[in-house]
Design a protein around this motif. Sequence first.
Motif, PDB file in Angstrom:
ATOM      1  N   SER A  10       0.835  -1.207   0.000  1.00  0.00           N
ATOM      2  CA  SER A  10       0.000   0.000   0.000  1.00  0.00           C
ATOM      3  C   SER A  10       0.868   1.255   0.000  1.00  0.00           C
ATOM      4  N   GLN A  17      -5.067  -0.236   4.485  1.00  0.00           N
ATOM      5  CA  GLN A  17      -6.013  -1.273   4.957  1.00  0.00           C
ATOM      6  C   GLN A  17      -5.448  -2.665   4.710  1.00  0.00           C
ATOM      7  N   SER A  18      -4.813  -2.840   3.576  1.00  0.00           N
ATOM      8  CA  SER A  18      -4.236  -4.163   3.254  1.00  0.00           C
ATOM      9  C   SER A  18      -3.076  -4.479   4.197  1.00  0.00           C
ATOM     10  N   PRO A  95      -3.551  -3.789  -2.169  1.00  0.00           N
ATOM     11  CA  PRO A  95      -4.736  -3.011  -2.540  1.00  0.00           C
ATOM     12  C   PRO A  95      -4.984  -3.112  -4.044  1.00  0.00           C
ATOM     13  N   MET A  96      -6.224  -2.830  -4.449  1.00  0.00           N
ATOM     14  CA  MET A  96      -6.473  -2.677  -5.890  1.00  0.00           C
ATOM     15  C   MET A  96      -6.190  -1.231  -6.255  1.00  0.00           C
ATOM     16  N   TYR A  97      -5.262  -1.022  -7.162  1.00  0.00           N
ATOM     17  CA  TYR A  97      -4.998   0.306  -7.704  1.00  0.00           C
ATOM     18  C   TYR A  97      -5.236   0.245  -9.206  1.00  0.00           C
ATOM     19  N   ASN A  98      -6.181   1.035  -9.658  1.00  0.00           N
ATOM     20  CA  ASN A  98      -6.509   1.092 -11.087  1.00  0.00           C
ATOM     21  C   ASN A  98      -6.678  -0.303 -11.689  1.00  0.00           C
ATOM     22  N   PHE A  99      -7.520  -1.067 -11.030  1.00  0.00           N
ATOM     23  CA  PHE A  99      -7.992  -2.385 -11.474  1.00  0.00           C
ATOM     24  C   PHE A  99      -6.939  -3.482 -11.416  1.00  0.00           C
ATOM     25  N   THR A 140      -7.503  -5.548  -0.806  1.00  0.00           N
ATOM     26  CA  THR A 140      -8.467  -4.514  -0.407  1.00  0.00           C
ATOM     27  C   THR A 140      -8.856  -3.698  -1.632  1.00  0.00           C
ATOM     28  N   GLY A 142     -11.658  -0.454  -3.139  1.00  0.00           N
ATOM     29  CA  GLY A 142     -12.636   0.591  -2.865  1.00  0.00           C
ATOM     30  C   GLY A 142     -14.034   0.162  -3.275  1.00  0.00           C
ATOM     31  N   GLY A 143     -14.127  -0.538  -4.403  1.00  0.00           N
ATOM     32  CA  GLY A 143     -15.422  -0.970  -4.934  1.00  0.00           C
ATOM     33  C   GLY A 143     -15.592  -2.477  -4.823  1.00  0.00           C
ATOM     34  N   TYR A 145     -15.634  -5.992  -6.965  1.00  0.00           N
ATOM     35  CA  TYR A 145     -15.252  -6.649  -8.227  1.00  0.00           C
ATOM     36  C   TYR A 145     -15.343  -8.171  -8.142  1.00  0.00           C
TER      37      TYR A 145
HETATM   38  C1  LIG Z   1      -4.237   5.242  -6.699  1.00  0.00           C
HETATM   39  C2  LIG Z   1      -5.457   4.457  -6.288  1.00  0.00           C
HETATM   40  C3  LIG Z   1      -6.147   3.729  -7.227  1.00  0.00           C
HETATM   41  C4  LIG Z   1      -7.273   2.998  -6.847  1.00  0.00           C
HETATM   42  N1  LIG Z   1      -7.927   2.252  -7.778  1.00  0.00           N
HETATM   43  C5  LIG Z   1      -8.997   1.499  -7.391  1.00  0.00           C
HETATM   44  C6  LIG Z   1      -9.669   0.662  -8.323  1.00  0.00           C
HETATM   45  O1  LIG Z   1      -9.320   0.557  -9.487  1.00  0.00           O
HETATM   46  N2  LIG Z   1     -10.727  -0.056  -7.890  1.00  0.00           N
HETATM   47  C7  LIG Z   1     -11.138  -0.023  -6.579  1.00  0.00           C
HETATM   48  O2  LIG Z   1     -12.082  -0.722  -6.227  1.00  0.00           O
HETATM   49  N3  LIG Z   1     -10.515   0.764  -5.683  1.00  0.00           N
HETATM   50  C8  LIG Z   1      -9.456   1.515  -6.057  1.00  0.00           C
HETATM   51  N4  LIG Z   1      -8.814   2.291  -5.131  1.00  0.00           N
HETATM   52  C9  LIG Z   1      -9.255   2.229  -3.729  1.00  0.00           C
HETATM   53  C10 LIG Z   1      -8.408   1.238  -2.937  1.00  0.00           C
HETATM   54  O3  LIG Z   1      -8.390  -0.040  -3.523  1.00  0.00           O
HETATM   55  C11 LIG Z   1      -8.950   1.106  -1.529  1.00  0.00           C
HETATM   56  O4  LIG Z   1      -8.945   2.377  -0.919  1.00  0.00           O
HETATM   57  C12 LIG Z   1      -8.116   0.136  -0.710  1.00  0.00           C
HETATM   58  O5  LIG Z   1      -8.662   0.018   0.564  1.00  0.00           O
HETATM   59  C13 LIG Z   1      -6.709   0.649  -0.581  1.00  0.00           C
HETATM   60  O6  LIG Z   1      -5.970  -0.253   0.215  1.00  0.00           O
HETATM   61  P1  LIG Z   1      -4.763   0.314   1.053  1.00  0.00           P
HETATM   62  O7  LIG Z   1      -5.361   1.188   2.138  1.00  0.00           O
HETATM   63  O8  LIG Z   1      -4.100  -0.911   1.575  1.00  0.00           O
HETATM   64  O9  LIG Z   1      -3.861   1.113   0.143  1.00  0.00           O
HETATM   65  C14 LIG Z   1      -7.701   3.024  -5.496  1.00  0.00           C
HETATM   66  C15 LIG Z   1      -6.991   3.784  -4.559  1.00  0.00           C
HETATM   67  C16 LIG Z   1      -5.876   4.489  -4.938  1.00  0.00           C
HETATM   68  C17 LIG Z   1      -5.117   5.280  -3.905  1.00  0.00           C
END
Ligand SMILES: Cc1cc2nc3c(=O)[nH]c(=O)nc-3n(C[C@H](O)[C@H](O)[C@H](O)COP(=O)(O)O)c2cc1C
Length: 197
Positions: A10, A17-18, A95-99, A140, A142-143, A145
């Motif tokens: 992350s 969160q992850s 985490p998921m970042y940009n899919f 982890t 945001g949405g 999938y």
């Molecule tokens: C740069 C960035 C890109 C993200 N892209 C997605 C995404 O494509 N799909 C999704 O569901 N969430 C997306 N998120 C939300 C994160 O997956 C979500 O906040 C997750 O809890 C982050 O985990 P972390 O706190 O361990 O970084 C994104 C967040 C960031 C910061």
Amino acid sequence: MAKLLKIQTSIFQNDGQSSLLADQFVKNWQARNPDGQVTSRDLAAEPVPHLDLARFQSFITPAEERTAEQKAVVSYSDALIEEIAAADVLVLGIPMYNFSVPSTLRAYFDHIARVGVTFQYTPEGPEGLLKGKKAVVFITRGGYYGEDHAQTAFVRQFLGFIGIADVEFVHAEGLAVGDEARDKALSAAQERIAQLV
Ligand SMILES: Cc1cc2nc3c(=O)[nH]c(=O)nc-3n(C[C@H](O)[C@H](O)[C@H](O)COP(=O)(O)O)c2cc1C
């Protein structure tokens, strides 16, 4: 002595969160394995360089022909591989970042996929050489999938390719949807962690 390698990815580092879910698992594992050894790698704090042509060529140049620069590149990759090879349990916070997975994890994978070291080709197909390990992967998002998303499939395929087929995935989804959805997803993930250790 059992060894665990935790890799977090992350950009929020320890506050992600992850990372927090991975830490919770590690804490429980340590309680069960008081003599166990934990090694942590933070790919956001210490990113692995992207794989470029010079780096890839270093990997495929025969050892006796490598320049000093190429030897340094290979030593760096060897150290990453030795670290994961030594672990009985691998814990990944992703985490998921940009899919997809964070690009730092992709760069790390590029450095540990080495023919003849972590996988080999056989007449029956590729064979992973990092056998006998268990992996627990915290994803982890945001949405929403689902557990069949390409992000999960990619991680499963990569770990399988290098020989790690025993993989448990814990998904916490909908973390950006609202407080209620986030709390529900994180509680469910905590329950899974309690069952896993
Ligand atoms: C740069 C960035 C890109 C993200 N892209 C997605 C995404 O494509 N799909 C999704 O569901 N969430 C997306 N998120 C939300 C994160 O997956 C979500 O906040 C997750 O809890 C982050 O985990 P972390 O706190 O361990 O970084 C994104 C967040 C960031 C910061």
